[in-house]
Design a protein around this motif. Structure first.
Motif, PDB file in Angstrom:
ATOM      1  N   ARG C  95      37.857  44.544  28.926  1.00 16.10           N
ATOM      2  CA  ARG C  95      38.067  45.719  29.763  1.00 16.10           C
ATOM      3  C   ARG C  95      37.444  46.969  29.172  1.00 16.10           C
ATOM      4  NH1 ARG C  95      43.453  47.336  27.092  1.00 16.10           N
ATOM      5  NH2 ARG C  95      44.185  45.214  27.035  1.00 16.10           N
ATOM      6  N   TYR C  96      37.102  46.952  27.907  1.00 15.27           N
ATOM      7  CA  TYR C  96      36.439  48.108  27.308  1.00 15.27           C
ATOM      8  C   TYR C  96      34.936  48.017  27.463  1.00 15.27           C
ATOM      9  CZ  TYR C  96      40.991  48.863  25.287  1.00 15.27           C
ATOM     10  OH  TYR C  96      42.324  49.049  25.132  1.00 15.27           O
ATOM     11  N   VAL C  97      34.444  46.808  27.743  1.00 17.70           N
ATOM     12  CA  VAL C  97      32.999  46.631  27.905  1.00 17.70           C
ATOM     13  C   VAL C  97      32.566  47.148  29.271  1.00 17.70           C
ATOM     14  CG1 VAL C  97      31.166  44.923  28.063  1.00 17.70           C
ATOM     15  CG2 VAL C  97      32.961  44.641  26.372  1.00 17.70           C
ATOM     16  N   MET C  98      33.352  46.833  30.311  1.00 18.14           N
ATOM     17  CA  MET C  98      33.033  47.302  31.663  1.00 18.14           C
ATOM     18  C   MET C  98      34.283  47.953  32.259  1.00 18.14           C
ATOM     19  SD  MET C  98      30.266  44.724  33.164  1.00 18.14           S
ATOM     20  CE  MET C  98      31.060  43.207  33.479  1.00 18.14           C
ATOM     21  N   PRO C  99      34.664  49.119  31.783  1.00 12.59           N
ATOM     22  CA  PRO C  99      35.943  49.706  32.203  1.00 12.59           C
ATOM     23  C   PRO C  99      35.994  50.141  33.657  1.00 12.59           C
ATOM     24  CG  PRO C  99      34.758  51.194  30.743  1.00 12.59           C
ATOM     25  CD  PRO C  99      33.992  49.944  30.752  1.00 12.59           C
ATOM     26  N   GLU C 100      34.819  50.340  34.298  1.00 10.88           N
ATOM     27  CA  GLU C 100      34.879  50.820  35.673  1.00 10.88           C
ATOM     28  C   GLU C 100      35.298  49.727  36.657  1.00 10.88           C
ATOM     29  OE1 GLU C 100      32.059  50.552  33.988  1.00 10.88           O
ATOM     30  OE2 GLU C 100      30.598  49.487  35.188  1.00 10.88           O
ATOM     31  N   PHE C 101      35.351  48.470  36.194  1.00 16.70           N
ATOM     32  CA  PHE C 101      35.807  47.386  37.056  1.00 16.70           C
ATOM     33  C   PHE C 101      37.321  47.268  37.099  1.00 16.70           C
ATOM     34  CE2 PHE C 101      32.219  45.029  38.599  1.00 16.70           C
ATOM     35  CZ  PHE C 101      31.182  45.438  37.791  1.00 16.70           C
ATOM     36  N   MET C 102      37.981  47.955  36.196  1.00 16.17           N
ATOM     37  CA  MET C 102      39.441  47.871  36.168  1.00 16.17           C
ATOM     38  C   MET C 102      40.030  48.477  37.424  1.00 16.17           C
ATOM     39  SD  MET C 102      40.624  46.516  33.445  1.00 16.17           S
ATOM     40  CE  MET C 102      42.186  47.260  33.080  1.00 16.17           C
ATOM     41  N   PRO C 103      41.109  47.901  37.940  1.00 16.70           N
ATOM     42  CA  PRO C 103      41.746  48.520  39.108  1.00 16.70           C
ATOM     43  C   PRO C 103      42.383  49.857  38.731  1.00 16.70           C
ATOM     44  CG  PRO C 103      42.560  46.285  38.730  1.00 16.70           C
ATOM     45  CD  PRO C 103      41.768  46.655  37.555  1.00 16.70           C
ATOM     46  N   ARG C 104      42.470  50.744  39.707  1.00 16.21           N
ATOM     47  CA  ARG C 104      43.120  52.034  39.472  1.00 16.21           C
ATOM     48  C   ARG C 104      44.599  51.817  39.206  1.00 16.21           C
ATOM     49  NH1 ARG C 104      39.677  52.388  43.325  1.00 16.21           N
ATOM     50  NH2 ARG C 104      38.113  54.009  43.423  1.00 16.21           N
ATOM     51  N   PRO C 105      45.165  52.517  38.242  1.00 15.28           N
ATOM     52  CA  PRO C 105      46.586  52.302  37.950  1.00 15.28           C
ATOM     53  C   PRO C 105      47.532  52.875  39.004  1.00 15.28           C
ATOM     54  CG  PRO C 105      45.649  53.954  36.491  1.00 15.28           C
ATOM     55  CD  PRO C 105      44.527  53.437  37.280  1.00 15.28           C
ATOM     56  N   ASP C 106      47.044  53.680  39.904  1.00 14.18           N
ATOM     57  CA  ASP C 106      47.912  54.308  40.906  1.00 14.18           C
ATOM     58  C   ASP C 106      48.342  53.279  41.930  1.00 14.18           C
ATOM     59  OD1 ASP C 106      47.515  57.367  42.876  1.00 14.18           O
ATOM     60  OD2 ASP C 106      49.169  55.954  42.675  1.00 14.18           O
ATOM     61  N   TRP C 107      49.562  52.783  41.891  1.00 13.55           N
ATOM     62  CA  TRP C 107      49.971  51.659  42.731  1.00 13.55           C
ATOM     63  C   TRP C 107      49.947  52.002  44.212  1.00 13.55           C
ATOM     64  CZ3 TRP C 107      54.222  52.293  45.852  1.00 13.55           C
ATOM     65  CH2 TRP C 107      55.089  53.339  45.503  1.00 13.55           C
ATOM     66  N   GLU C 108      50.066  53.300  44.522  1.00 17.92           N
ATOM     67  CA  GLU C 108      50.082  53.677  45.935  1.00 17.92           C
ATOM     68  C   GLU C 108      48.716  53.541  46.576  1.00 17.92           C
ATOM     69  OE1 GLU C 108      51.660  57.573  45.875  1.00 17.92           O
ATOM     70  OE2 GLU C 108      53.659  56.901  46.429  1.00 17.92           O
ATOM     71  N   ARG C 109      47.662  53.580  45.777  1.00 12.03           N
ATOM     72  CA  ARG C 109      46.317  53.540  46.331  1.00 12.03           C
ATOM     73  C   ARG C 109      45.632  52.206  46.119  1.00 12.03           C
ATOM     74  NH1 ARG C 109      44.717  58.566  47.711  1.00 12.03           N
ATOM     75  NH2 ARG C 109      46.294  60.056  47.151  1.00 12.03           N
ATOM     76  N   ARG C 110      46.356  51.221  45.651  1.00 12.14           N
ATOM     77  CA  ARG C 110      45.699  49.959  45.307  1.00 12.14           C
ATOM     78  C   ARG C 110      45.604  49.060  46.515  1.00 12.14           C
ATOM     79  NH1 ARG C 110      47.169  46.487  40.772  1.00 12.14           N
ATOM     80  NH2 ARG C 110      45.285  45.641  41.706  1.00 12.14           N
ATOM     81  N   ASP C 111      44.496  48.382  46.623  1.00 11.04           N
ATOM     82  CA  ASP C 111      44.362  47.366  47.663  1.00 11.04           C
ATOM     83  C   ASP C 111      43.411  46.308  47.150  1.00 11.04           C
ATOM     84  OD1 ASP C 111      42.808  46.262  50.229  1.00 11.04           O
ATOM     85  OD2 ASP C 111      44.835  46.879  50.764  1.00 11.04           O
ATOM     86  N   ARG C 112      43.857  45.059  47.181  1.00  9.00           N
ATOM     87  CA  ARG C 112      43.072  44.005  46.524  1.00  9.00           C
ATOM     88  C   ARG C 112      41.771  43.719  47.248  1.00  9.00           C
ATOM     89  NH1 ARG C 112      48.348  41.916  45.415  1.00  9.00           N
ATOM     90  NH2 ARG C 112      48.789  42.382  43.239  1.00  9.00           N
TER      91      ARG C 112
END
Lengths: 380, 150, 332
Positions: C95-112
């Protein structure tokens, strides 16, 4: 300036803004039956906001209070299988399929109920970046069609509609029938679909009527067309005047006494004895219908049923449901001369023919990430 | 525009707002805009520019030729230098810029006369390449003096 | 250092408590309604009104778990679902190699589905243009398309002082001192006008952001445009550059650096008034705030799933690139 008219013995219609009616019509024709006094709107929508708690006489109770918690796990699986069999087995149409007419100027097609997923960034072929909102048309079915003659007897019928329009009831997100009341479940018998979580209605011309039970998919819309998206804005609750109306408040110091975030003056000057109707004051903010007009569809994903529309401005939080329909704007709406092969009344899988459907369809101006980088060639 | 606004919180170092405001409306972090009385740095080799630098009194903007009175890259401004008024073009900004456009550590200007001819004959610092796309004013004469584009 | 070690130990023990992916009822300690940004203090305790609102059924929006439940429901036909099984697992710190692929931590805005489609766009772009592994402190060279340059391209070399954002918005900022003028440029990683990103020297620094280089002596930000790439031995760890940068005199600073916890800076002295102000505004409890740390990331199972998928696709892209290179070599 409209003088206050006495209401002498007239049968008053209830405040005729139904839950999911488009309110542009009310803006254009503000002759509502109850509104008789002047309202200073200050270029905002009328203040008759239908709150979710408002009940209509024709609404049926939706959720059931009875919970059947005593089922064993085997019985539970059996019941679930019964539900699946009832709704998933294809039922033969009682009458033949409804006729499909051609698109004409003035035809209004159904819309669909979409789920706002969120916003991502895209680029045009000229290198300009912009945001698109993703709307997923998930599990939509047409529930009912009300012909114009029948609709004109409805309390929500507006006089200026006359007999031009019928109603198309569309529902989204199938649910377990056990959590709904019998009256609500009976609404879906005609269509033969599982009861839906959300229902809405669209005003349509009779030539675009869709048979109840038809599934609506994202192919009902096409890339390059424009849509209006209507949804409820975020619920901010009771808010003060600064957040709600953008007033400036007063300084934190310099002698200001106990009035930092207040309204300040309320008077109408010499013109009015008291406060004008429509004065901006603290109150409930948000959770009201908001329509975005003329949003372009840049991209469609047919596998996941997703529309990519311009801008981050679709109202509401992510996973809000939105009504999506063809736009009413005259320069962008569908017209015979500039729109060919409009799916009428909606798209059916038979329209595909032999060609397999591409998973993604792009607008010609949208940069596709499978293409090489945007660089001009040097003149050698 | 949307990019700038969305990245606003990430751009400034994660600094705490240490000051207190004496007004009830919200204040933003430093925008570093070029407005009335902003101090600029002259980056051409004009005589007035050199003299002002020696004295230590930087030129100050007294008018931005713009509807909004906020200067952007390529805007024409009116500055006071050593007591005189001169026109100038902005060729470098400390303000946060859109993607692919460089942000310089100083607000740089190149002095011109009323006809748009630069007063110096060389520009001493690199100039953003984005100025070449400028449709607003006549920067061609200024750009012809530049030796390096960033 | 001792506190951070203790924090790590506690984090490991807390990993059991991460929210599981099948919870539908919102738990007691959750993020407030407002959006997350760098300076926003997260309010973990929901007010009664917010709890009631979340539980009420008359909302016109759904919890994202409920949305997924509808998508996977047997009654739903016509829309396909994202399959989430992968046999491959990613290396621990991918996750440190390509951090922009991580999902946003804001649960209200997440959508798989949104995340999956965005990741697909990002991978497609990476297949066309290679985006190497880099960290804040690496020296990079970026070429962008410039319609007004004679060669139609523009190359800039600099040290990466910041990187951030998720998804297609991901950006990084390069800084260099060119002809005595400090210049910073922000690049969007997935912008189609970015033609190439090369890492000339891959290394990390002691801080996550190097904005203090603006107030440091210019030699620390000066890198030659003709710099040759530095090759690292294969399989080696990313080197940590522990240089301590010398800052300019305090009066010339644009920011109160004493208030930040800067590791990569030589010790400096600041007058008493500023020290008092720093202590007044200091938030020493933040580094012990486990919930803040916990809420800044998504559940570990999801993170692993996402990174496994990303790792698998990246390997496919890398192998394709290798085979292209061997084909071209053979032709020559």
């Amino acid at each position: 300036m409209m003088a206050a008219k006495p209401l002498l013995g007239k049968v008053l219609r209830p405040c005729s803004i139904a839950l999911f009616e488009t309110h542009i019509s009310s803006k254009l024709f503000p002759i509502s039956s109850v509104c008789v006094q002047q309202i200073r709107e200050k270029s905002r929508s009328p203040k008759y906001v239908v709150r979710p708690t408002t009940r209509r006489p024709w609404h049926v109770r939706k959720w059931t209070t009875k919970q059947d918690a005593s089922l064993t796990s085997e019985n539970e699986t059996f019941v679930q299988d019964v539900i699946k069999d009832q709704y998933l087995s294809p039922s033969p149409l009682k009458e033949g399929p409804w006729e499909r007419n051609d698109f004409q100027n003035g035809t209004r097609r159904t819309g669909a109920l979409a789920l706002k997923l969120g916003v991502i960034k895209q680029w045009t072929n000229s290198g300009k970046s912009f945001y698109v909102t993703l709307l997923q048309i998930l599990d939509n079915h047409v529930i009912n069609y009300v012909p114009p003659a029948q609709y004109s007897a409805y309390p929500s019928h507006k006089p200026h509609h006359a007999e031009r329009f019928g109603l198309q009831i569309v529902g989204a997100l199938s649910c377990d029938p056990r959590q709904f009341s019998k009256a609500y479940n009976n609404l879906f018998v005609k269509a033969g679909v599982p009861p839906k979580r959300w229902l809405t209605r669209f005003l349509i011309t009779p030539d675009a009527a869709v048979e109840p039970g038809t599934a609506l998919s994202v192919n009902h819309f096409r890339v390059g067309d424009f849509v209006d998206v209507q949804s409820r804005s975020k619920d901010w609750g009771f808010q003060g005047v600064i957040k709600r109306w953008g007033m400036k408040g007063m300084p934190a110091s310099h002698g200001v006494t106990k009035s930092h975030r207040k309204m300040g003056g309320t008077g109408g000057g010499g013109d009015k004895d008291g406060i004008w109707r429509g004065k901006r004051m603290p109150g409930v903010m948000g959770n009201r219908l908001s329509t975005q007009f003329g949003l372009k569809i840049w991209r469609i994903n047919t596998k996941y049923n997703i529309l990519y529309v311009t801008g981050p401005a679709v109202a509401g939080v992510p996973h809000t449901f939105c009504r999506v329909k063809d736009t009413v704007l005259p320069k962008k709406c569908l017209r015979e001369d500039r729109s060919e092969n409009v799916p009428m009344p909606t798209w059916f899988p038979e329209d595909l023919g032999d060609d397999p459907q591409p998973e993604e369809i792009f607008d010609k101006d949208l940069f596709q990430f499978t293409e090489p980088s945007l660089v001009e060639e040097t003149e050698s | 525009m949307a990019t700038l606004l969305s990245n606003a919180s990430q751009f400034a170092p994660a600094a705490v707002r240490l000051g207190t405001t004496c007004c009830a409306f919200s204040t933003t972090s430093k925008l570093l805009e070029v407005r009335l009385l902003s101090r600029m740095r002259i980056v051409d080799n004009s005589a007035i520019g050199r003299a002002a630098a020696e004295i230590g009194k930087p030129p100050r903007v007294i008018h931005v030729y713009n509807k909004k009175q906020v200067g952007h890259l390529g805007d024409k401004v009116l500055v006071t230098v050593k007591g005189e008024m001169r026109r100038a073009y902005i060729v470098g900004l400390k303000q946060k810029q859109r993607p692919n456009v460089p942000r310089t550590d100083t607000n740089n200007i190149v002095l011109v006369d009323d006809n748009g001819n630069p007063l110096g004959n060389r520009v001493l610092v690199p100039i953003p390449s984005a100025l070449r796309a400028n449709k607003k004013g006549d920067l061609t004469k200024v750009l012809s003096l530049a030796t390096k584009f960033v | 250092m001792a506190t951070s070690l203790g924090l790590n130990a506690l984090r490991l023990s807390l990993s059991v408590l991460r929210p599981s992916s099948c919870a539908v009822v919102p738990c007691q300690l959750t993020v407030a309604h407002k959006s997350h940004n760098a300076t926003h203090v997260i309010n973990y305790r929901r007010t009664r009104a917010e709890m009631a609102k979340a539980i009420r059924r008359k909302q016109n929006f759904l919890h994202f778990e409920l949305v997924d439940k509808h998508r996977h429901s047997p009654l739903q036909t016509g829309t396909e679902n994202i399959s989430q099984e992968t046999e491959v697992t990613a290396p621990r710190n991918y996750r440190y190699v390509m951090p922009e692929f991580m999902p946003r931590p804001d649960w209200e805005r997440r959508d798989r589905v949104l995340e999956k489609l965005e990741r697909r766009d990002m991978m497609r772009r990476r297949a066309i243009m290679n985006i190497p592994e880099f960290y804040v402190g690496s020296i990079m060279a970026v070429t962008v398309a410039d319609a007004y340059a004679p060669s139609k391209k523009n190359r800039f070399v600099g040290i990466c002082i910041d990187r951030g954002e998720y998804g297609l918005k991901a950006y990084f900022v390069l800084r260099n001192v060119v002809d005595g003028l400090g210049v910073e440029v922000m690049y969007e990683m997935y912008n189609p006008k970015v033609l190439s990103i090369e890492v000339l020297k891959l290394e990390k620094r002691l801080d996550d952001q190097l904005y203090y280089l603006r107030d440091a002596l210019p030699e620390y930000s000066t890198f030659s445009f003709d710099m040759e790439p530095v090759q690292l031995p294969k399989g080696a760890d990313v080197p940590l550059n522990t240089t301590k940068v010398k800052l300019k005199p305090t009066k010339e600073w644009e920011c109160r650096w004493e208030a930040h916890d800067l590791q990569g800076v030589q010790p400096f002295e600041v007058n008493e008034k500023r020290m008092r102000r720093k202590e007044k505004s200091a938030e020493p409890w933040k580094k012990h705030d486990l919930m803040l740390d916990y809420r800044s990331r998504v559940p570990e199972e999801e993170e692993e799933q996402v990174m496994a998928e990303v790792f698998r696709e990246k390997q496919v892209i890398d192998s394709q690139r290798k085979s292209m290179r061997t084909v071209l070599k053979k032709r020559k």
